[in-house]
Write a protein that holds these residues in place. Structure first.
Motif, short mmCIF file in Angstrom:
data_model
loop_
_atom_site.label_atom_id
_atom_site.label_comp_id
_atom_site.label_asym_id
_atom_site.label_seq_id
_atom_site.Cartn_x
_atom_site.Cartn_y
_atom_site.Cartn_z
N ASN A 31 0.81 -1.22 0.00
CA ASN A 31 0.00 0.00 0.00
C ASN A 31 0.85 1.27 0.00
O ASN A 31 0.31 2.37 -0.09
N TYR A 32 2.18 1.12 0.15
CA TYR A 32 3.05 2.27 0.32
C TYR A 32 3.93 2.51 -0.90
O TYR A 32 4.49 1.57 -1.46
N ALA A 33 4.06 3.79 -1.26
CA ALA A 33 5.14 4.17 -2.16
C ALA A 33 6.44 4.11 -1.37
O ALA A 33 6.44 4.30 -0.15
N SER A 52 6.12 3.84 -7.03
CA SER A 52 4.75 3.77 -6.55
C SER A 52 4.46 2.41 -5.93
O SER A 52 5.23 1.46 -6.07
N TRP A 53 3.29 2.29 -5.28
CA TRP A 53 2.97 1.05 -4.59
C TRP A 53 2.91 -0.14 -5.55
O TRP A 53 3.25 -1.26 -5.18
N ASN A 99 5.82 5.80 2.30
CA ASN A 99 4.78 6.83 2.37
C ASN A 99 3.57 6.37 1.57
O ASN A 99 3.73 5.76 0.53
N PRO A 100 2.37 6.70 2.03
CA PRO A 100 1.19 6.27 1.26
C PRO A 100 1.16 6.83 -0.16
O PRO A 100 0.66 6.16 -1.07
N LEU A 101 1.68 8.04 -0.35
CA LEU A 101 1.61 8.67 -1.66
C LEU A 101 3.00 8.91 -2.24
O LEU A 101 3.90 9.40 -1.55
N LEU A 102 3.17 8.62 -3.52
CA LEU A 102 4.45 8.84 -4.19
C LEU A 102 4.80 10.32 -4.21
O LEU A 102 5.95 10.70 -4.02
N GLY A 103 3.79 11.16 -4.41
CA GLY A 103 4.05 12.59 -4.59
C GLY A 103 4.59 13.30 -3.36
O GLY A 103 5.18 14.37 -3.48
N THR A 104 4.37 12.72 -2.21
CA THR A 104 4.83 13.34 -0.95
C THR A 104 5.85 12.46 -0.26
O THR A 104 5.97 12.47 0.96
N SER A 108 7.87 11.53 4.16
CA SER A 108 7.55 10.21 4.71
C SER A 108 7.62 10.19 6.22
O SER A 108 8.50 10.80 6.82
#
Length: 121
Positions: A31-33, A52-53, A99-104, A108
């Motif tokens: 679920n994590y990037a 990405s995840w 981190n949940p999102l790749l963009g951020t 992390s």
């Protein structure tokens, strides 16, 4: 909570290769990037690569494009960084992040302890 543990660092001559690995403890790793960052002595931590995840999207710092490759194995809760054509300026402590999102990924919450990479000239 996600615990991350890096491995694979070491001393290598310029032009050589290393493969870093990051093992994650959490079973929902997919679920994590995931990202790799590095910090050289006297410098701020900098972004190296992220994935990405699903593994379908990747991003690289300009300084490592064409030399480093990030990949992940969700079945083994692991992410890897293949580093080729290493240069002395690649010398740093390398950290993985989740981190949940790749963009951020730079924000992390979860970070490993780091693994030292030293490239001799």
């Amino acid at each position: 909570q996600v615990h991350l543990a890096e491995s694979g660092g070491g001393l290598v001559q310029a032009g050589g290769s290393l493969r870093l690995s990051c093992a994650a403890s959490r079973r929902t790793f997919s679920n994590y990037a995931m990202g790799w960052f590095r910090q050289a002595p006297g410098k701020e931590r900098e972004f190296v690569a992220a994935i990405s995840w699903s593994g379908s999207s990747t991003d690289y710092a300009d300084s490592v494009k064409g030399r480093f490759t990030i990949s992940r194995d969700n079945a083994k809760n692991a992410v890897h960084l293949q580093m080729n054509s290493l240069k002395p300026e690649d010398t740093a402590v390398y950290y993985c992040a989740a981190n949940p999102l790749l963009g951020t990924i730079a924000s992390s919450q979860y970070w490993g302890q780091g693994t030292q990479v030293t490239v001799s000239s």
